[in-house]
Design a protein around this motif. Structure first.
Motif, PDB file in Angstrom:
ATOM      1  N   GLN A   1       4.017   3.777  -4.850  1.00  0.00           N
ATOM      2  CA  GLN A   1       4.266   3.771  -3.413  1.00  0.00           C
ATOM      3  C   GLN A   1       4.455   2.353  -2.883  1.00  0.00           C
ATOM      4  O   GLN A   1       5.357   2.091  -2.083  1.00  0.00           O
ATOM      5  CB  GLN A   1       3.108   4.441  -2.674  1.00  0.00           C
ATOM      6  N   ALA A   2       3.602   1.433  -3.323  1.00  0.00           N
ATOM      7  CA  ALA A   2       3.694   0.046  -2.855  1.00  0.00           C
ATOM      8  C   ALA A   2       5.012  -0.587  -3.302  1.00  0.00           C
ATOM      9  O   ALA A   2       5.644  -1.335  -2.538  1.00  0.00           O
ATOM     10  CB  ALA A   2       2.507  -0.763  -3.383  1.00  0.00           C
ATOM     11  N   THR A   3       5.430  -0.286  -4.516  1.00  0.00           N
ATOM     12  CA  THR A   3       6.692  -0.830  -5.028  1.00  0.00           C
ATOM     13  C   THR A   3       7.877  -0.326  -4.219  1.00  0.00           C
ATOM     14  O   THR A   3       8.750  -1.109  -3.804  1.00  0.00           O
ATOM     15  CB  THR A   3       6.875  -0.448  -6.510  1.00  0.00           C
ATOM     16  N   VAL A   4       7.911   0.976  -3.971  1.00  0.00           N
ATOM     17  CA  VAL A   4       9.004   1.563  -3.185  1.00  0.00           C
ATOM     18  C   VAL A   4       8.970   1.033  -1.752  1.00  0.00           C
ATOM     19  O   VAL A   4      10.019   0.728  -1.166  1.00  0.00           O
ATOM     20  CB  VAL A   4       8.925   3.102  -3.202  1.00  0.00           C
ATOM     21  N   ALA A   5       7.778   0.902  -1.188  1.00  0.00           N
ATOM     22  CA  ALA A   5       7.651   0.403   0.182  1.00  0.00           C
ATOM     23  C   ALA A   5       8.186  -1.016   0.308  1.00  0.00           C
ATOM     24  O   ALA A   5       8.888  -1.350   1.276  1.00  0.00           O
ATOM     25  CB  ALA A   5       6.189   0.457   0.626  1.00  0.00           C
ATOM     26  N   ARG A   6       7.879  -1.868  -0.669  1.00  0.00           N
ATOM     27  CA  ARG A   6       8.366  -3.248  -0.630  1.00  0.00           C
ATOM     28  C   ARG A   6       9.887  -3.277  -0.656  1.00  0.00           C
ATOM     29  O   ARG A   6      10.528  -4.016   0.095  1.00  0.00           O
ATOM     30  CB  ARG A   6       7.805  -4.048  -1.819  1.00  0.00           C
ATOM     31  N   VAL A   7      10.479  -2.472  -1.527  1.00  0.00           N
ATOM     32  CA  VAL A   7      11.946  -2.414  -1.614  1.00  0.00           C
ATOM     33  C   VAL A   7      12.533  -1.885  -0.312  1.00  0.00           C
ATOM     34  O   VAL A   7      13.513  -2.423   0.221  1.00  0.00           O
ATOM     35  CB  VAL A   7      12.373  -1.529  -2.804  1.00  0.00           C
ATOM     36  N   LEU A   8      11.931  -0.834   0.218  1.00  0.00           N
ATOM     37  CA  LEU A   8      12.420  -0.214   1.454  1.00  0.00           C
ATOM     38  C   LEU A   8      12.373  -1.192   2.621  1.00  0.00           C
ATOM     39  O   LEU A   8      13.351  -1.322   3.377  1.00  0.00           O
ATOM     40  CB  LEU A   8      11.575   1.019   1.778  1.00  0.00           C
ATOM     41  N   PHE A   9      11.273  -1.903   2.758  1.00  0.00           N
ATOM     42  CA  PHE A   9      11.151  -2.860   3.856  1.00  0.00           C
ATOM     43  C   PHE A   9      12.112  -4.038   3.683  1.00  0.00           C
ATOM     44  O   PHE A   9      12.651  -4.560   4.657  1.00  0.00           O
ATOM     45  CB  PHE A   9       9.711  -3.366   3.971  1.00  0.00           C
ATOM     46  N   LEU A  10      12.326  -4.464   2.443  1.00  0.00           N
ATOM     47  CA  LEU A  10      13.259  -5.564   2.200  1.00  0.00           C
ATOM     48  C   LEU A  10      14.686  -5.152   2.542  1.00  0.00           C
ATOM     49  O   LEU A  10      15.444  -5.932   3.129  1.00  0.00           O
ATOM     50  CB  LEU A  10      13.176  -6.003   0.728  1.00  0.00           C
TER      51      LEU A  10
ATOM     52  N   THR B   1       6.009   9.712  -1.845  1.00  0.00           N
ATOM     53  CA  THR B   1       6.712   8.442  -1.675  1.00  0.00           C
ATOM     54  C   THR B   1       8.084   8.636  -1.054  1.00  0.00           C
ATOM     55  O   THR B   1       8.427   7.976  -0.064  1.00  0.00           O
ATOM     56  CB  THR B   1       6.835   7.722  -3.031  1.00  0.00           C
ATOM     57  N   PHE B   2       8.883   9.552  -1.616  1.00  0.00           N
ATOM     58  CA  PHE B   2      10.200   9.812  -1.036  1.00  0.00           C
ATOM     59  C   PHE B   2      10.066  10.422   0.357  1.00  0.00           C
ATOM     60  O   PHE B   2      10.846  10.109   1.260  1.00  0.00           O
ATOM     61  CB  PHE B   2      11.013  10.740  -1.936  1.00  0.00           C
ATOM     62  N   GLY B   3       9.079  11.278   0.538  1.00  0.00           N
ATOM     63  CA  GLY B   3       8.857  11.872   1.854  1.00  0.00           C
ATOM     64  C   GLY B   3       8.557  10.832   2.909  1.00  0.00           C
ATOM     65  O   GLY B   3       9.068  10.885   4.028  1.00  0.00           O
ATOM     66  N   GLY B   4       7.733   9.856   2.552  1.00  0.00           N
ATOM     67  CA  GLY B   4       7.425   8.773   3.475  1.00  0.00           C
ATOM     68  C   GLY B   4       8.637   7.908   3.765  1.00  0.00           C
ATOM     69  O   GLY B   4       8.882   7.512   4.915  1.00  0.00           O
ATOM     70  N   ALA B   5       9.415   7.608   2.726  1.00  0.00           N
ATOM     71  CA  ALA B   5      10.608   6.773   2.899  1.00  0.00           C
ATOM     72  C   ALA B   5      11.632   7.448   3.806  1.00  0.00           C
ATOM     73  O   ALA B   5      12.205   6.818   4.704  1.00  0.00           O
ATOM     74  CB  ALA B   5      11.221   6.461   1.534  1.00  0.00           C
ATOM     75  N   ILE B   6      11.864   8.732   3.586  1.00  0.00           N
ATOM     76  CA  ILE B   6      12.828   9.467   4.408  1.00  0.00           C
ATOM     77  C   ILE B   6      12.350   9.551   5.853  1.00  0.00           C
ATOM     78  O   ILE B   6      13.136   9.399   6.791  1.00  0.00           O
ATOM     79  CB  ILE B   6      13.058  10.878   3.813  1.00  0.00           C
ATOM     80  N   SER B   7      11.056   9.769   6.056  1.00  0.00           N
ATOM     81  CA  SER B   7      10.503   9.827   7.411  1.00  0.00           C
ATOM     82  C   SER B   7      10.716   8.503   8.136  1.00  0.00           C
ATOM     83  O   SER B   7      11.074   8.474   9.319  1.00  0.00           O
ATOM     84  CB  SER B   7       9.011  10.144   7.350  1.00  0.00           C
ATOM     85  N   PHE B   8      10.483   7.417   7.435  1.00  0.00           N
ATOM     86  CA  PHE B   8      10.665   6.080   7.999  1.00  0.00           C
ATOM     87  C   PHE B   8      12.120   5.854   8.396  1.00  0.00           C
ATOM     88  O   PHE B   8      12.424   5.377   9.500  1.00  0.00           O
ATOM     89  CB  PHE B   8      10.213   5.033   6.981  1.00  0.00           C
ATOM     90  N   LEU B   9      13.045   6.198   7.512  1.00  0.00           N
ATOM     91  CA  LEU B   9      14.465   5.953   7.756  1.00  0.00           C
ATOM     92  C   LEU B   9      15.020   6.836   8.867  1.00  0.00           C
ATOM     93  O   LEU B   9      15.751   6.366   9.741  1.00  0.00           O
ATOM     94  CB  LEU B   9      15.255   6.162   6.471  1.00  0.00           C
ATOM     95  N   VAL B  10      14.674   8.118   8.846  1.00  0.00           N
ATOM     96  CA  VAL B  10      15.221   9.048   9.841  1.00  0.00           C
ATOM     97  C   VAL B  10      14.687   8.733  11.234  1.00  0.00           C
ATOM     98  O   VAL B  10      15.417   8.788  12.227  1.00  0.00           O
ATOM     99  CB  VAL B  10      14.891  10.510   9.461  1.00  0.00           C
ATOM    100  N   SER B  11      13.404   8.386  11.332  1.00  0.00           N
ATOM    101  CA  SER B  11      12.801   8.119  12.643  1.00  0.00           C
ATOM    102  C   SER B  11      13.285   6.820  13.268  1.00  0.00           C
ATOM    103  O   SER B  11      13.244   6.656  14.486  1.00  0.00           O
ATOM    104  CB  SER B  11      11.278   8.089  12.521  1.00  0.00           C
TER     105      SER B  11
END
Length: 257
Positions: free
Chosen positions: A68-77, A156-166
């Protein structure tokens, strides 16, 4: 203005705060006295029914949080504004509340359908999702105990999609993801404590999810972590009565199945 401003970036806070909050909040439940009068299962049931030692649960959760932390770092970058354009402007409080509500709905929708499919597909259930159900009696520490692939797909994907869509900023994401973590831990805590705010405001709560972990409710109450809307719309909602056991504590008894 937030307490971490000037010390750590919103992106770093959004990456690591949910992990820290998870262990603090779950640890609080672990440090509580037995509280047998509020338990949904006896301690004897927990020892007999759960099929995995706590050490393995902790390792499994840490592995998922690493991903999760790895995906979050990439997503935020990827989503961060270039330095030349300045820091992201924080929306007004009403806009942030709408974004959080949208993220809650998106996360619920994603997790409901992925979770349900993992139960309906025999291969996925046997080899992946059954790992989470080794905790027949849920525990706060084991809220994120999943097969690594399930952790990636579901949470992890659920959190990423929620972040992007919102469309929320990294700063709003800190609030949302920490709240989602606290809610998820609470749903798995196995205690029906008086005055628990989540039991008051959410029908999808500790007892609701406990039903899903039991044999009769295995194909019901898929919704997590916030609302029960998809269970109700699609006929997978299992109502229950919360009754007091003779030996103390409570029991969530299904009303059908």
């Amino acid at each position: 203005m937030v307490f971490w401003e000037g010390y750590i970036s919103d992106e770093l806070m959004g990456t690591f705060a949910p992990i820290i909050v998870y262990w603090i909040y779950a640890g609080m439940y672990l440090l509580l006295p037995p509280l047998d009068q509020y338990r949904l299962h006896t301690r004897k049931e927990e020892e007999q029914k759960n099929l995995v030692p706590m050490s393995s649960v902790v390792k499994g959760v840490l592995l998922q949080q690493l991903v999760q932390a790895t995906v979050a770092r990439v997503l935020f970058l990827v989503t961060a504004k270039p330095v030349s354009t300045g820091a992201a402007v924080q929306p007004s409080m009403p806009v942030q509340l709408v974004q959080i509500f949208v993220a809650m709905f998106v996360m619920d929708t994603w997790q409901y359908f992925v979770h349900r499919y993992m139960h309906q597909n025999k291969f996925l259930y046997r080899h992946i999702h059954s790992q989470h159900h080794k905790l027949v009696v849920p525990s706060a520490i084991g809220a994120l105990y999943n097969h690594p692939l399930e952790g990636l797909l579901l949470d992890t994907f659920g959190g990423a999609i929620s972040f992007l869509v919102s469309g929320m900023t990294a700063r709003t994401a800190v609030i949302f993801f920490c709240f989602a973590v606290i809610k998820t831990v609470d749903d798995h805590c196995g205690l029906w404590l008086p005055g628990n705010i989540f039991h008051i405001f959410f029908q999808n709560n500790t007892a609701y999810h406990d039903i899903h972990h039991q044999l009769q409710g295995l194909k019901y109450n898929y919704s997590q972590p916030f609302f029960s809307i998809w269970d109700r719309i699609l006929g997978t909602h299992m109502p229950y009565n919360l009754v007091m056991r003779r030996d103390g504590g409570f029991e969530a008894r299904p009303l059908k199945g």
